[in-house]
Design an enzyme around this catalytic site. Sequence first.
Site, short mmCIF file in Angstrom:
data_model
loop_
_atom_site.label_atom_id
_atom_site.label_comp_id
_atom_site.label_asym_id
_atom_site.label_seq_id
_atom_site.Cartn_x
_atom_site.Cartn_y
_atom_site.Cartn_z
N HIS A 1 12.62 -2.61 2.34
CA HIS A 1 12.06 -1.33 2.79
C HIS A 1 12.94 -0.20 2.29
CE1 HIS A 1 9.26 -3.38 5.40
NE2 HIS A 1 10.28 -4.14 5.79
N ASN B 1 8.15 -5.58 -0.71
CA ASN B 1 8.03 -4.35 0.07
C ASN B 1 6.55 -4.26 0.41
OD1 ASN B 1 7.81 -1.82 1.16
ND2 ASN B 1 9.11 -0.82 -0.37
N TYR C 1 10.73 9.12 1.71
CA TYR C 1 10.78 8.03 0.75
C TYR C 1 11.55 8.35 -0.54
CZ TYR C 1 7.26 6.11 3.84
OH TYR C 1 6.59 5.64 4.94
N GLU D 1 12.75 -9.45 2.12
CA GLU D 1 11.96 -8.32 2.62
C GLU D 1 12.71 -7.04 2.28
OE1 GLU D 1 10.34 -6.56 6.91
OE2 GLU D 1 11.28 -8.54 6.82
N ARG E 1 4.37 11.21 -2.14
CA ARG E 1 4.09 11.07 -0.71
C ARG E 1 5.37 11.16 0.10
NH1 ARG E 1 3.88 5.82 2.16
NH2 ARG E 1 3.13 6.27 4.24
N ARG F 1 12.45 4.50 12.86
CA ARG F 1 11.16 5.17 12.74
C ARG F 1 10.28 4.87 13.95
NH1 ARG F 1 8.84 4.76 7.02
NH2 ARG F 1 7.64 6.47 7.87
N PRO G 1 0.80 -1.22 0.00
CA PRO G 1 0.00 0.00 0.00
C PRO G 1 0.84 1.28 0.00
CG PRO G 1 -0.11 -1.06 2.14
CD PRO G 1 0.58 -2.01 1.22
N ASN G 2 0.33 2.23 -0.74
CA ASN G 2 0.86 3.60 -0.84
C ASN G 2 2.15 3.71 -1.63
OD1 ASN G 2 -1.30 4.78 0.71
ND2 ASN G 2 -0.34 3.83 2.49
N ALA H 1 3.04 -0.83 4.91
CA ALA H 1 2.47 -0.93 6.26
C ALA H 1 2.00 -2.33 6.61
CB ALA H 1 1.31 0.06 6.40
#
Length: 148
Positions: free
Chosen positions: A101, A75, A24, A99, A19, A108, A11-12, A78
Amino acid sequence: MTARILILNGPNLNLLGLREPEIYGADTLADIEARCVERAERRGLALEFRQSNHEGALVDWIHAARGSVEAIILNAGAYTHTSVAILDALRAFDGKVIELHLTNTHRREAFRHHSYVSLRADGVIMGFGAPGYLMALDAAAEMTAAGA
């Protein structure tokens, strides 16, 4: 044998470049995909690159990858921190899982420090921004070539 790699984005990530670019980066997901396609071609890899904001679509794509790809780079955005469903789907996949990111999630918010995906991942790449995708692709190529 040509290794088949699936890159899944959660998502996103379709909003990359728009964003929170201070977090990012300015690269769009299309920019990242283009670089991944180029790298895959140079390495002789078959690559699929997908994105969805819907957890079920990601689960369905992981299920469909069983027996058809050697590695998944994920990725999950969330969903990394919330989705037991994605973890269960990954546990049913018999290939390699990386995985990924863009940011270092351990620097964070505290809720981002836990990853369900990590419970299945063979490796984790985080904190390198957009170049992390190429790192993950190279790692997946090495892992599948070595039969590791």
